[in-house]
Design an enzyme around this catalytic site. Structure first.
Site, PDB file in Angstrom:
ATOM      1  N   SER A  40     -10.270 -56.800  13.747  1.00 49.54           N
ATOM      2  CA  SER A  40     -11.702 -57.080  13.654  1.00 49.54           C
ATOM      3  C   SER A  40     -12.091 -57.728  12.330  1.00 49.54           C
ATOM      4  CB  SER A  40     -12.502 -55.786  13.848  1.00 49.54           C
ATOM      5  OG  SER A  40     -12.097 -54.795  12.920  1.00 49.54           O
ATOM      6  N   ASP A 191     -21.120 -49.456   8.900  1.00 45.82           N
ATOM      7  CA  ASP A 191     -19.978 -48.586   9.196  1.00 45.82           C
ATOM      8  C   ASP A 191     -19.082 -48.354   7.984  1.00 45.82           C
ATOM      9  OD1 ASP A 191     -18.660 -51.005   8.920  1.00 45.82           O
ATOM     10  OD2 ASP A 191     -18.022 -51.144  11.000  1.00 45.82           O
ATOM     11  N   HIS A 194     -16.312 -52.634   7.748  1.00 47.53           N
ATOM     12  CA  HIS A 194     -16.283 -54.093   7.845  1.00 47.53           C
ATOM     13  C   HIS A 194     -17.218 -54.726   6.820  1.00 47.53           C
ATOM     14  CE1 HIS A 194     -15.114 -52.603  11.872  1.00 47.53           C
ATOM     15  NE2 HIS A 194     -14.269 -53.618  11.816  1.00 47.53           N
TER      16      HIS A 194
END
Length: 220
Positions: A40, A191, A194
């Site tokens: 990701s 979060d 990221h």
């Protein structure tokens, strides 16, 4: 000038043009296709189009004059095992080089670093079989799983880089480089895993010169 003379002149000019094209052909560099192979962090999770790692790195490299096309082969949630499973069909004949940035999800799941290292080795073997240049991007584990786990996880990247004679970017996050949690939080998404667009920009500013140097060194 008679027809025969005109024909002779045209024939001579044609040969000269053909010679010029033949000589100049190999001097025209082809755009190198580089696969950014990751999870990701590579894919651009949570970011708008153009804000992720690959488009920001592409823009940075282009601004430096690098004739390269980055291919976003980041898959959100992917582990090293997932990367190994898809590497063969990712490395199409058009690919010239590869950036490997995997392992973060292995670490988050507490997967044995020995298994992660074996999977990364398999990915590097696939690139070597195609004679592709590879740059490896590392990751550091937090202390959640204990000092032994951290030591083994952190060590696998430099060990693989040495084994495969691949340049190593020590950490995907080294561009953030702040010990101040408040400053770091401003560069991360909610979060706290990221980076946001500003965080990616700092990562690219740090990693970009290393990638550019690698591209220049490996250029045919």
């Amino acid at each position: 000038m008679g027809y025969a003379s005109q024909y002779g002149v045209l024939k001579t000019v044609g040969k000269a043009m053909s010679l010029v094209l033949t000589m100049s052909g190999p001097l025209i560099a082809e755009t190198r296709q580089v696969v950014a192979f990751g999870d990701s962090l590579t894919q651009g999770y949570g970011l708008q189009q153009g804000e992720g790692f690959v488009p920001q790195l592409q823009a940075w490299l282009t601004a430096q004059g690098a004739d390269v096309q980055l291919v976003n082969a980041g898959v959100s949630g992917d582990t090293t095992a997932g990367g190994l499973a898809r590497v063969d069909w990712t490395l199409t004949p058009e690919v010239d080089a590869m950036i490997v940035a995997l392992g973060g999800n292995d670490m988050l799941r507490g997967i044995d670093p020995a298994a992660s290292k074996a999977n990364l080795a398999g990915i590097l073997d696939a690139a070597a079989a195609r004679e592709l240049d590879v740059l490896l991007v590392g990751m550091q584990a937090p202390g959640n799983f204990g000092p032994e786990y951290k030591a083994r996880f952190d060590a696998m990247y430099p060990e693989l880089a040495e084994t495969y004679d691949a340049p190593l970017v020590a950490s995907f996050f080294e561009g953030l480089g702040s010990a101040d949690p408040a400053a770091l939080q401003a560069l991360m998404q909610r979060d706290n895993i990221h980076p946001n667009a500003d965080g990616v920009a700092q990562i690219v500013q740090t990693m970009g010169p290393q990638i550019l140097a690698w591209l220049e060194k490996t250029e045919d």
